[in-house]
Design a protein around this motif. Structure first.
Motif, mmCIF file in Angstrom:
data_model
loop_
_atom_site.group_PDB
_atom_site.id
_atom_site.type_symbol
_atom_site.label_atom_id
_atom_site.label_comp_id
_atom_site.label_asym_id
_atom_site.label_seq_id
_atom_site.Cartn_x
_atom_site.Cartn_y
_atom_site.Cartn_z
ATOM 1 N N ARG A 160 30.553 106.518 97.613
ATOM 2 C CA ARG A 160 30.154 107.305 98.774
ATOM 3 C C ARG A 160 30.060 106.398 100.006
ATOM 4 N NH1 ARG A 160 28.394 110.188 94.505
ATOM 5 N NH2 ARG A 160 27.957 112.432 94.750
ATOM 6 N N LYS A 161 30.157 106.980 101.174
ATOM 7 C CA LYS A 161 30.179 106.209 102.421
ATOM 8 C C LYS A 161 28.969 105.291 102.522
ATOM 9 C CE LYS A 161 32.606 105.789 106.264
ATOM 10 N NZ LYS A 161 34.070 105.553 106.224
ATOM 11 N N GLY A 162 29.248 104.014 102.756
ATOM 12 C CA GLY A 162 28.193 103.040 102.948
ATOM 13 C C GLY A 162 27.522 102.563 101.674
ATOM 14 N N GLN A 163 28.024 102.992 100.511
ATOM 15 C CA GLN A 163 27.402 102.623 99.247
ATOM 16 C C GLN A 163 28.105 101.464 98.536
ATOM 17 O OE1 GLN A 163 24.398 104.045 98.083
ATOM 18 N NE2 GLN A 163 24.525 104.710 100.212
ATOM 19 N N THR A 164 29.190 100.961 99.122
ATOM 20 C CA THR A 164 29.885 99.816 98.528
ATOM 21 C C THR A 164 29.183 98.550 98.998
ATOM 22 O OG1 THR A 164 31.950 101.065 98.634
ATOM 23 C CG2 THR A 164 32.131 98.700 98.235
ATOM 24 N N LYS A 165 28.454 97.914 98.096
ATOM 25 C CA LYS A 165 27.591 96.794 98.476
ATOM 26 C C LYS A 165 27.769 95.623 97.525
ATOM 27 C CE LYS A 165 24.137 99.997 100.339
ATOM 28 N NZ LYS A 165 22.773 100.571 100.188
ATOM 29 N N GLY A 166 27.092 94.524 97.851
ATOM 30 C CA GLY A 166 27.053 93.369 96.959
ATOM 31 C C GLY A 166 28.407 92.731 96.759
ATOM 32 N N LEU A 167 28.682 92.309 95.527
ATOM 33 C CA LEU A 167 29.914 91.594 95.221
ATOM 34 C C LEU A 167 31.152 92.456 95.446
ATOM 35 C CD1 LEU A 167 28.915 89.621 91.989
ATOM 36 C CD2 LEU A 167 29.170 88.739 94.321
ATOM 37 N N VAL A 168 31.017 93.762 95.198
ATOM 38 C CA VAL A 168 32.175 94.649 95.420
ATOM 39 C C VAL A 168 32.552 94.663 96.897
ATOM 40 C CG1 VAL A 168 33.048 97.008 95.233
ATOM 41 C CG2 VAL A 168 31.570 96.080 93.435
ATOM 42 N N ALA A 169 31.562 94.721 97.773
ATOM 43 C CA ALA A 169 31.828 94.703 99.213
ATOM 44 C C ALA A 169 32.472 93.380 99.628
ATOM 45 C CB ALA A 169 30.535 94.927 99.993
ATOM 46 N N ASP A 170 31.992 92.266 99.061
ATOM 47 C CA ASP A 170 32.582 90.957 99.364
ATOM 48 C C ASP A 170 34.033 90.899 98.893
ATOM 49 O OD1 ASP A 170 30.119 90.219 100.349
ATOM 50 O OD2 ASP A 170 29.503 89.145 98.538
ATOM 51 N N LEU A 171 34.280 91.432 97.702
ATOM 52 C CA LEU A 171 35.642 91.459 97.176
ATOM 53 C C LEU A 171 36.559 92.259 98.083
ATOM 54 C CD1 LEU A 171 36.705 92.036 93.507
ATOM 55 C CD2 LEU A 171 37.739 93.384 95.304
ATOM 56 N N LYS A 191 48.178 85.369 99.601
ATOM 57 C CA LYS A 191 47.865 84.983 98.223
ATOM 58 C C LYS A 191 46.510 84.288 98.152
ATOM 59 C CE LYS A 191 49.598 82.085 94.453
ATOM 60 N NZ LYS A 191 50.679 81.156 94.022
ATOM 61 N N GLY A 192 46.219 83.440 99.140
ATOM 62 C CA GLY A 192 44.931 82.757 99.179
ATOM 63 C C GLY A 192 43.775 83.737 99.303
ATOM 64 N N ALA A 193 43.948 84.781 100.138
ATOM 65 C CA ALA A 193 42.891 85.788 100.299
ATOM 66 C C ALA A 193 42.679 86.575 99.015
ATOM 67 C CB ALA A 193 43.247 86.733 101.451
ATOM 68 N N PHE A 194 43.777 86.941 98.369
ATOM 69 C CA PHE A 194 43.646 87.688 97.112
ATOM 70 C C PHE A 194 43.012 86.830 96.012
ATOM 71 C CE2 PHE A 194 47.358 90.153 98.927
ATOM 72 C CZ PHE A 194 46.611 91.285 99.209
ATOM 73 N N LYS A 195 43.291 85.525 96.034
ATOM 74 C CA LYS A 195 42.679 84.644 95.053
ATOM 75 C C LYS A 195 41.178 84.505 95.298
ATOM 76 C CE LYS A 195 46.290 81.885 93.026
ATOM 77 N NZ LYS A 195 46.698 80.531 92.609
ATOM 78 N N LEU A 196 40.774 84.548 96.559
ATOM 79 C CA LEU A 196 39.340 84.531 96.866
ATOM 80 C C LEU A 196 38.677 85.807 96.345
ATOM 81 C CD1 LEU A 196 39.272 83.026 100.475
ATOM 82 C CD2 LEU A 196 38.383 81.989 98.380
ATOM 83 N N ALA A 197 39.405 86.919 96.442
ATOM 84 C CA ALA A 197 38.892 88.178 95.883
ATOM 85 C C ALA A 197 38.729 88.046 94.368
ATOM 86 C CB ALA A 197 39.819 89.338 96.231
ATOM 87 N N LEU A 198 39.708 87.418 93.724
ATOM 88 C CA LEU A 198 39.645 87.245 92.277
ATOM 89 C C LEU A 198 38.559 86.261 91.858
ATOM 90 C CD1 LEU A 198 43.458 87.249 91.424
ATOM 91 C CD2 LEU A 198 41.761 88.954 90.707
ATOM 92 N N ASP A 202 37.400 88.369 88.654
ATOM 93 C CA ASP A 202 38.723 87.992 88.144
ATOM 94 C C ASP A 202 39.411 89.119 87.385
ATOM 95 O OD1 ASP A 202 37.272 88.055 85.810
ATOM 96 O OD2 ASP A 202 37.676 85.979 85.234
ATOM 97 N N THR A 203 38.738 90.264 87.250
ATOM 98 C CA THR A 203 39.367 91.409 86.591
ATOM 99 C C THR A 203 39.933 92.413 87.586
ATOM 100 O OG1 THR A 203 37.338 92.753 86.493
ATOM 101 C CG2 THR A 203 37.724 91.201 84.680
ATOM 102 N N ASP A 204 39.848 92.128 88.889
ATOM 103 C CA ASP A 204 40.285 93.097 89.896
ATOM 104 C C ASP A 204 41.807 93.276 89.852
ATOM 105 O OD1 ASP A 204 39.732 94.869 92.157
ATOM 106 O OD2 ASP A 204 40.840 93.388 93.330
ATOM 107 N N GLY A 205 42.233 94.432 89.361
ATOM 108 C CA GLY A 205 43.649 94.698 89.162
ATOM 109 C C GLY A 205 44.492 94.665 90.421
ATOM 110 N N PRO A 206 44.081 95.350 91.507
ATOM 111 C CA PRO A 206 44.893 95.331 92.724
ATOM 112 C C PRO A 206 45.107 93.924 93.287
ATOM 113 C CG PRO A 206 43.395 97.187 92.793
ATOM 114 C CD PRO A 206 43.017 96.382 91.581
ATOM 115 N N SER A 207 44.074 93.085 93.254
ATOM 116 C CA SER A 207 44.231 91.710 93.747
ATOM 117 C C SER A 207 45.231 90.939 92.890
ATOM 118 C CB SER A 207 42.883 90.983 93.765
ATOM 119 O OG SER A 207 41.997 91.579 94.697
ATOM 120 N N ARG A 208 45.140 91.106 91.577
ATOM 121 C CA ARG A 208 46.100 90.454 90.680
ATOM 122 C C ARG A 208 47.524 90.928 90.965
ATOM 123 N NH1 ARG A 208 44.622 87.651 86.338
ATOM 124 N NH2 ARG A 208 42.407 87.506 85.792
ATOM 125 N N THR A 209 47.677 92.217 91.217
ATOM 126 C CA THR A 209 48.998 92.779 91.514
ATOM 127 C C THR A 209 49.593 92.122 92.752
ATOM 128 O OG1 THR A 209 48.392 94.908 90.534
ATOM 129 C CG2 THR A 209 50.232 94.908 92.094
#
Length: 217
Positions: A160-171, A191-198, A202-209
Motif C-alpha cells: 500500500r502507498k507509503g508502506q514500503t519501508k526498511g530494507l525493502v525500501a533501501d533495495l 550493474k553496480g547499482a543492481f549489485k548493491l540491491a542484491l 540476494d534473493t531479489d529476482g528482478p535485480s538478478r535478472t
C-alpha cells in the motif's frame, strides 16, 4: 489436497473481503475479478489491495505448513485492468458467471511472465494508472506477450502507498537507480547499482535478472 484447500480458502477469503468475485479455480490457480456484477469505480485499487494481502497472508501459512512437514508454496500473481465481457456463459446444461477477452488473457500472461524476473506480483500499466495513488510499485520492464502486438509496461506491486519501508525500501532505491542507468545504456554502472540491491537482499529476482542483462550487453 489439504494444503491446497487451506491455501484456496485463505486466498478466497481475502478476495471476497475486498469485494472481488471468485470466478473459478484452474488447478491451483484462482481467477478473480472486480468491477462486476456491481459497478466498482475503485476496482484497480481493490484488486491491488487483495493481491498485496494475499501475498502477505502466505507468510504465516508457509510457517504452519513447514511445521506440519508440508511443502513450501510460492505464488505468482498477474493483474490487468480494462474492458472485458462478463456474464453467464456455457451450455444449456451448465452455466458459469465468468469473464472473457483480451484484458483477461493479458492478466494470465503477466502471471506467467513473473517467471522471467523471479518476481511474484506483476501488474500492467493500466492497473497501475488506476491505483497509483494507493500503491507502491517498482518498474519491471516493457514486455511483449504472446497474442499482443503492442508492448506492455509492467510493474512489481510492493505494498500500500507509503508502506514500503526498511530494507525493502533501501533495495528499491538502489534498484531504481539501476533501472535509470540501464535505460541510459550505462550498463557497467547499472550493474553496480543492481549489485548493491542484491547486497541488501540476494534473493531479489528482478535485480538478478538485470545484472545478467547488463553482463550480456
Amino acid at each position: 489436497v489439504n494444503v491446497l484447500n487451506d491455501y484456496l480458502t485463505e486466498m478466497c477469503n481475502i478476495i471476497i473481503a475486498t469485494e472481488g468475485t471468485v470466478d473459478k479455480f484452474e488447478g491451483d490457480a484462482i481467477i478473480a475479478f472486480w468491477g462486476a456484477p456491481g459497478i466498482q469505480e475503485a476496482h484497480a485499487k481493490l484488486a491491488c489491495f487483495a493481491t498485496i494481502d494475499m501475498n502477505q497472508a502466505l507468510v504465516p501459512l508457509r510457517v504452519r505448513w513447514a511445521e506440519d512437514g508440508r511443502p513450501a508454496i510460492r505464488v505468482r500473481m498477474g493483474l490487468n485492468s480494462g474492458p472485458m465481457v462478463v456474464g453467464n456463459m456455457g451450455s444449456a446444461q451448465r452455466m458459469n458467471y465468468t469473464i472473457m477477452g483480451d484484458t483477461v488473457n493479458l492478466a494470465a500472461r503477466l502471471e506467467g511472465a513473473n517467471k522471467f524476473y523471479a518476481s511474484d506480483l506483476m501488474i500492467s500499466e493500466a492497473t497501475y494508472r488506476g491505483a497509483e495513488e494507493f500503491v507502491d510499485v517498482r518498474e519491471l520492464d516493457t514486455i511483449r506477450v504472446i497474442g499482443k502486438k503492442e508492448p506492455v509496461k509492467v510493474y512489481n506491486l510492493l505494498d500500500r502507498k507509503g508502506q514500503t519501508k526498511g530494507l525493502v525500501a533501501d533495495l528499491v532505491t538502489q534498484y531504481e537507480k539501476g533501472i535509470q542507468l540501464y535505460k541510459d545504456r550505462e550498463y557497467e554502472a547499472a550493474k553496480g547499482a543492481f549489485k548493491l540491491a542484491l547486497a541488501i537482499d540476494d534473493t531479489d529476482g528482478p535485480s538478478r535478472t538485470y545484472v545478467a542483462r547488463c553482463d550480456e550487453y
